[in-house]
Design an enzyme around this catalytic site. Structure first.
Site, PDB file in Angstrom:
ATOM      1  N   TYR A 154      -2.076  12.032  11.317  1.00 39.73           N
ATOM      2  CA  TYR A 154      -1.001  12.217  10.334  1.00 39.73           C
ATOM      3  C   TYR A 154      -1.250  13.436   9.471  1.00 39.73           C
ATOM      4  O   TYR A 154      -2.382  13.896   9.321  1.00 39.73           O
ATOM      5  CB  TYR A 154      -0.863  10.967   9.450  1.00 39.73           C
ATOM      6  CG  TYR A 154      -2.093  10.623   8.640  1.00 39.73           C
ATOM      7  CD1 TYR A 154      -3.143   9.883   9.194  1.00 39.73           C
ATOM      8  CD2 TYR A 154      -2.211  11.040   7.303  1.00 39.73           C
ATOM      9  CE1 TYR A 154      -4.273   9.568   8.452  1.00 39.73           C
ATOM     10  CE2 TYR A 154      -3.340  10.723   6.561  1.00 39.73           C
ATOM     11  CZ  TYR A 154      -4.365   9.991   7.132  1.00 39.73           C
ATOM     12  OH  TYR A 154      -5.491   9.688   6.392  1.00 39.73           O
ATOM     13  N   TRP A 168       3.808   5.406   5.261  1.00 39.70           N
ATOM     14  CA  TRP A 168       3.130   6.604   5.740  1.00 39.70           C
ATOM     15  C   TRP A 168       3.782   7.168   7.003  1.00 39.70           C
ATOM     16  O   TRP A 168       3.946   6.452   7.991  1.00 39.70           O
ATOM     17  CB  TRP A 168       1.671   6.274   6.104  1.00 39.70           C
ATOM     18  CG  TRP A 168       0.841   5.639   5.033  1.00 39.70           C
ATOM     19  CD1 TRP A 168       1.103   5.585   3.690  1.00 39.70           C
ATOM     20  CD2 TRP A 168      -0.399   4.941   5.224  1.00 39.70           C
ATOM     21  NE1 TRP A 168       0.092   4.910   3.044  1.00 39.70           N
ATOM     22  CE2 TRP A 168      -0.835   4.498   3.955  1.00 39.70           C
ATOM     23  CE3 TRP A 168      -1.188   4.663   6.357  1.00 39.70           C
ATOM     24  CZ2 TRP A 168      -2.030   3.782   3.790  1.00 39.70           C
ATOM     25  CZ3 TRP A 168      -2.372   3.948   6.185  1.00 39.70           C
ATOM     26  CH2 TRP A 168      -2.781   3.523   4.913  1.00 39.70           C
ATOM     27  N   HIS A 170       0.867  -1.183   0.000  1.00 40.30           N
ATOM     28  CA  HIS A 170       0.000   0.000   0.000  1.00 40.30           C
ATOM     29  C   HIS A 170       0.906   1.237   0.000  1.00 40.30           C
ATOM     30  O   HIS A 170       0.828   2.037  -0.901  1.00 40.30           O
ATOM     31  CB  HIS A 170      -0.941  -0.035   1.206  1.00 40.30           C
ATOM     32  CG  HIS A 170      -2.049   0.973   1.167  1.00 40.30           C
ATOM     33  ND1 HIS A 170      -3.131   0.947   2.010  1.00 40.30           N
ATOM     34  CD2 HIS A 170      -2.226   2.071   0.387  1.00 40.30           C
ATOM     35  CE1 HIS A 170      -3.935   1.970   1.738  1.00 40.30           C
ATOM     36  NE2 HIS A 170      -3.410   2.672   0.780  1.00 40.30           N
ATOM     37  N   GLU A 216       0.156   7.825  -3.527  1.00 40.07           N
ATOM     38  CA  GLU A 216       0.944   7.477  -2.344  1.00 40.07           C
ATOM     39  C   GLU A 216       2.097   8.459  -2.138  1.00 40.07           C
ATOM     40  O   GLU A 216       2.391   8.866  -1.022  1.00 40.07           O
ATOM     41  CB  GLU A 216       1.470   6.040  -2.450  1.00 40.07           C
ATOM     42  CG  GLU A 216       0.387   4.988  -2.259  1.00 40.07           C
ATOM     43  CD  GLU A 216      -0.307   5.096  -0.903  1.00 40.07           C
ATOM     44  OE1 GLU A 216       0.381   5.179   0.117  1.00 40.07           O
ATOM     45  OE2 GLU A 216      -1.554   5.112  -0.868  1.00 40.07           O
ATOM     46  N   LYS A 229       0.372  12.146  -1.343  1.00 37.66           N
ATOM     47  CA  LYS A 229      -0.322  12.223  -0.057  1.00 37.66           C
ATOM     48  C   LYS A 229       0.618  11.968   1.118  1.00 37.66           C
ATOM     49  O   LYS A 229       0.553  12.665   2.124  1.00 37.66           O
ATOM     50  CB  LYS A 229      -1.485  11.222  -0.031  1.00 37.66           C
ATOM     51  CG  LYS A 229      -2.290  11.272   1.256  1.00 37.66           C
ATOM     52  CD  LYS A 229      -3.554  10.433   1.195  1.00 37.66           C
ATOM     53  CE  LYS A 229      -4.287  10.480   2.545  1.00 37.66           C
ATOM     54  NZ  LYS A 229      -5.439   9.565   2.570  1.00 37.66           N
ATOM     55  N   HIS A 230       1.469  10.948   1.018  1.00 44.07           N
ATOM     56  CA  HIS A 230       2.305  10.548   2.160  1.00 44.07           C
ATOM     57  C   HIS A 230       3.794  10.885   1.990  1.00 44.07           C
ATOM     58  O   HIS A 230       4.426  11.403   2.896  1.00 44.07           O
ATOM     59  CB  HIS A 230       2.146   9.044   2.414  1.00 44.07           C
ATOM     60  CG  HIS A 230       0.730   8.632   2.685  1.00 44.07           C
ATOM     61  ND1 HIS A 230       0.093   8.902   3.879  1.00 44.07           N
ATOM     62  CD2 HIS A 230      -0.188   7.988   1.908  1.00 44.07           C
ATOM     63  CE1 HIS A 230      -1.145   8.428   3.835  1.00 44.07           C
ATOM     64  NE2 HIS A 230      -1.349   7.875   2.649  1.00 44.07           N
TER      65      HIS A 230
END
Ligand SMILES: *[C@@H]1O[C@H](CO)[C@@H](O)[C@H](O)[C@H]1NC(C)=O
Ligand SMILES: *[C@@H]1O[C@H](CO)[C@@H](O)[C@H](O)[C@H]1NC(C)=O
Length: 251
Positions: free
Chosen positions: A81, A73, A70, A128, A131-132
């Protein structure tokens, strides 16, 4: 392999992230240290790093005997977060970036193990990262000496894959007799015990309609997120699975 080739291969390998500054060990581990200053050697505020994985069965993605990636993070050491931290670096051309850095083997691996449920891997990877990945302060472009364009993006994807390779969820569960089945069910404590044994700390487990479909592995890091030392820490988030009757269905 002769010595010259071995040395050339080593310097090529080291070159992948040789430009991130070397971190001393005095800063301590993220989250555990009293420091609240983000530096290139201290992950803050996202001091917990989570390697997150899927077991997708509807539709199925990835190999039938492996979980899939995934992401990685950053978490503020408490289950909350930050997200989408730098829109100017929210690249959508991840494959092009990795290719331009000569990371073709990485792309091949990601095409097999970091797959999107709708088949749109490129968008998933961009999501991914944007966002992270952009929230991981220790790979800010300013942390590089002799920074080359999007270097931190390639370093991020390579690190996530390396961590994932060391966390074979399928194998750890199978070793405890927990294998995909259309009829058998398992307890949360048995699944947790099997994965805690591999990781060294408790994990987050996710379920959908009573079916196991996610695991998150938590770490604290000393130094930067690429070269730093990783320590397993217990989950910051309560599992979303029933305590008994959990299904682990085949892909
Ligand atoms: C990827 O996209 C960014 C932003 O649009 C651009 O600056 C960069 O040159 C692209 N990289 C490659 C390798 O195409
Ligand atoms: C994404 O990965 C899947 C599964 O491995 C692959 O079959 C598919 O071609 C990839 N899709 C894209 C858009 O790259």
């Amino acid at each position: 392999m002769n010595k010259a080739i071995a040395l050339a291969a080593m310097s090529l390998f080291a070159g992948a992230n040789a430009d991130l500054q070397t971190c001393s060990t005095t800063s301590g581990y993220s989250c555990a240290s009293s420091s609240t200053t983000p530096t290139c050697c201290f992950n803050y505020p996202g001091g917990a790093l989570l390697q997150t994985q899927f077991w997708d069965t509807s539709p199925s993605t990835g190999p039938s005997t492996s979980w899939t990636i995934h992401g990685l993070w950053p978490d503020n050491c408490d289950g909350t977060y930050e997200s989408s931290c730098d829109s100017t670096r929210a690249y959508t051309n991840i494959t092009d970036i990795l290719q331009s850095q000569g990371r073709d083997d990485l792309i091949d691996y990601m095409d097999e193990y970091w797959v999107d449920i709708d088949g749109d891997n490129e968008s998933f990877w961009a999501h991914e990262w944007g966002k992270h990945g952009t929230c991981i302060n220790t790979i800010d472009p300013d942390c590089y000496e002799g920074y080359t364009a999007q270097q931190e993006v390639g370093d991020f994807f390579e690190k996530v894959v390396d961590l994932f390779k060391g966390l074979d969820t399928y194998k750890a569960l199978a070793a405890a007799g927990i294998t995909p089945s259309t009829s058998k069910t398992y307890t949360l404590s048995a699944i947790q015990a099997a994965l805690t044994k591999m990781h060294g700390a408790s994990v987050y487990l996710g379920c959908s309609s009573g079916k196991l479909n996610q695991v998150w592995y938590f770490y604290n890091v000393q130094g930067n997120v690429i070269d730093g030392s990783y320590k397993a820490v217990k989950t910051l988030t309560n599992s979303g699975c029933p305590s008994t009757g959990i299904k682990y269905v085949p892909k």
